[in-house]
Scaffold this motif. Structure first.
Motif, mmCIF file in Angstrom:
data_model
loop_
_atom_site.group_PDB
_atom_site.id
_atom_site.type_symbol
_atom_site.label_atom_id
_atom_site.label_comp_id
_atom_site.label_asym_id
_atom_site.label_seq_id
_atom_site.Cartn_x
_atom_site.Cartn_y
_atom_site.Cartn_z
ATOM 1 N N GLN A 151 1.844 4.838 -4.473
ATOM 2 C CA GLN A 151 0.932 3.787 -4.933
ATOM 3 C C GLN A 151 1.329 2.424 -4.356
ATOM 4 N N ALA A 154 0.336 2.366 -0.690
ATOM 5 C CA ALA A 154 -1.106 2.153 -0.554
ATOM 6 C C ALA A 154 -1.457 0.687 -0.769
ATOM 7 N N SER A 158 -3.088 -1.516 2.170
ATOM 8 C CA SER A 158 -4.424 -2.048 1.895
ATOM 9 C C SER A 158 -4.450 -3.559 2.058
ATOM 10 N N SER A 196 1.920 -2.233 -8.868
ATOM 11 C CA SER A 196 1.517 -0.855 -8.586
ATOM 12 C C SER A 196 1.965 0.070 -9.717
ATOM 13 N N ASP A 202 -2.982 2.425 -13.710
ATOM 14 C CA ASP A 202 -3.806 1.488 -12.950
ATOM 15 C C ASP A 202 -2.969 0.428 -12.262
ATOM 16 N N TYR A 203 -3.561 -0.175 -11.231
ATOM 17 C CA TYR A 203 -2.998 -1.377 -10.624
ATOM 18 C C TYR A 203 -3.341 -2.556 -11.539
ATOM 19 N N THR A 219 -7.506 1.877 -8.021
ATOM 20 C CA THR A 219 -7.040 2.092 -6.652
ATOM 21 C C THR A 219 -6.497 0.803 -6.032
ATOM 22 N N GLU A 222 -9.309 -1.373 -4.642
ATOM 23 C CA GLU A 222 -9.963 -2.198 -5.663
ATOM 24 C C GLU A 222 -9.096 -3.403 -6.029
#
Length: 244
Positions: A151, A154, A158, A196, A202-203, A219, A222
């Motif tokens: 996570q 990512a 991102s 994260s 959730d983030y 995510t 998002e």
């Protein structure tokens, strides 16, 4: 109260040479080279320093672990860590030390070490902000890819994919991602801090790392979309990836 172990017990071969610097010089001589090493008087058996012909390289040293027979090499350039790695074999150290001392490129130094040594930063001798920020991103991406935390990886990838963030200096506090328009303290006032999840969850988006939660999303994409909307206009105008 536990006492620190006697380094001469864990490192008898170093003690026989009188210092870590002397032991490393002997290991280098066995490989046909010499090293510019200096003894650290306060801890001669576990610490030695070395210099480089390049003036922006500094804070270079080897330190021995206290409770396990192992050594770590450290090398910084303009206050950013360029090389850092550990080995249980002293014979692995002379070649990367010599490369750093003689001004070899980071890739060449990394190839000379049979252990993971490069941090991901690239050197910026003139310390210009745009390249410092790019170097920081490169370090952060490597750190995220090395971490056992999908996570978090990512999130960093991102954020790096967004042009608005590539022009800002990324930094973490307690593993929460934040940004500044300057790579040197004091950083610009906080506007977002992204946490994260580990495993499920959730983030979480906050204004600063320990502030109240403002948003929670499923995510990394998002989370970054929310964060982009929080970038102050003056930061976009002054970011080094988006010159006004």
């Amino acid at each position: 109260m536990s006492r620190e172990p006697d380094p001469s017990v864990l490192y008898p071969d170093v003690a026989a040479h009188g210092s870590l610097a002397a032991a490393l010089q002997a290991a280098a001589a066995a490989q046909g080279m010499s090293l510019p090493l200096a003894v650290t008087p306060s801890d001669p058996l576990r610490h030695a320093t070395f210099t480089s012909v390049l003036p922006h390289r500094h804070s270079s040293y080897v330190t021995a672990w206290q409770h396990e027979r192992k050594w770590t090499i450290w090398g910084s350039s303009n206050d950013r860590l360029m090389v850092c790695g550990s080995t249980g074999d002293m014979r692995d150290l002379p070649r990367p030390i010599r490369g750093w001392a003689e001004g070899a490129g980071l890739d060449e130094i990394g190839q000379a070490a049979p252990f993971d040594l490069l941090t991901g930063h690239f050197e910026v001798p003139d310390n210009n902000p745009a390249d410092v920020i790019a170097s920081q991103w490169q370090w952060l991406l490597k750190d995220a890819r090395d971490a056992d935390w999908p996570q978090y990886r990512a999130l960093i990838e991102s954020a790096h994919a967004v042009p608005e963030f590539r022009g800002l200096h990324p930094f973490t506090s307690h593993w929460a991602l934040s940004f500044s328009n300057t790579p040197h303290p004091p950083f610009s006032p906080p506007f977002v801090s992204i946490h994260s999840p580990r495993g499920t969850g959730d983030y979480t988006i906050r204004e600063w790392w320990n502030g109240p939660a403002l948003h929670q999303v499923a995510t990394a994409a998002e989370a970054i979309a929310v964060a982009v909307g929080r970038i102050p206009a003056d930061l976009l105008r002054t970011s080094f990836g988006n010159p006004h």
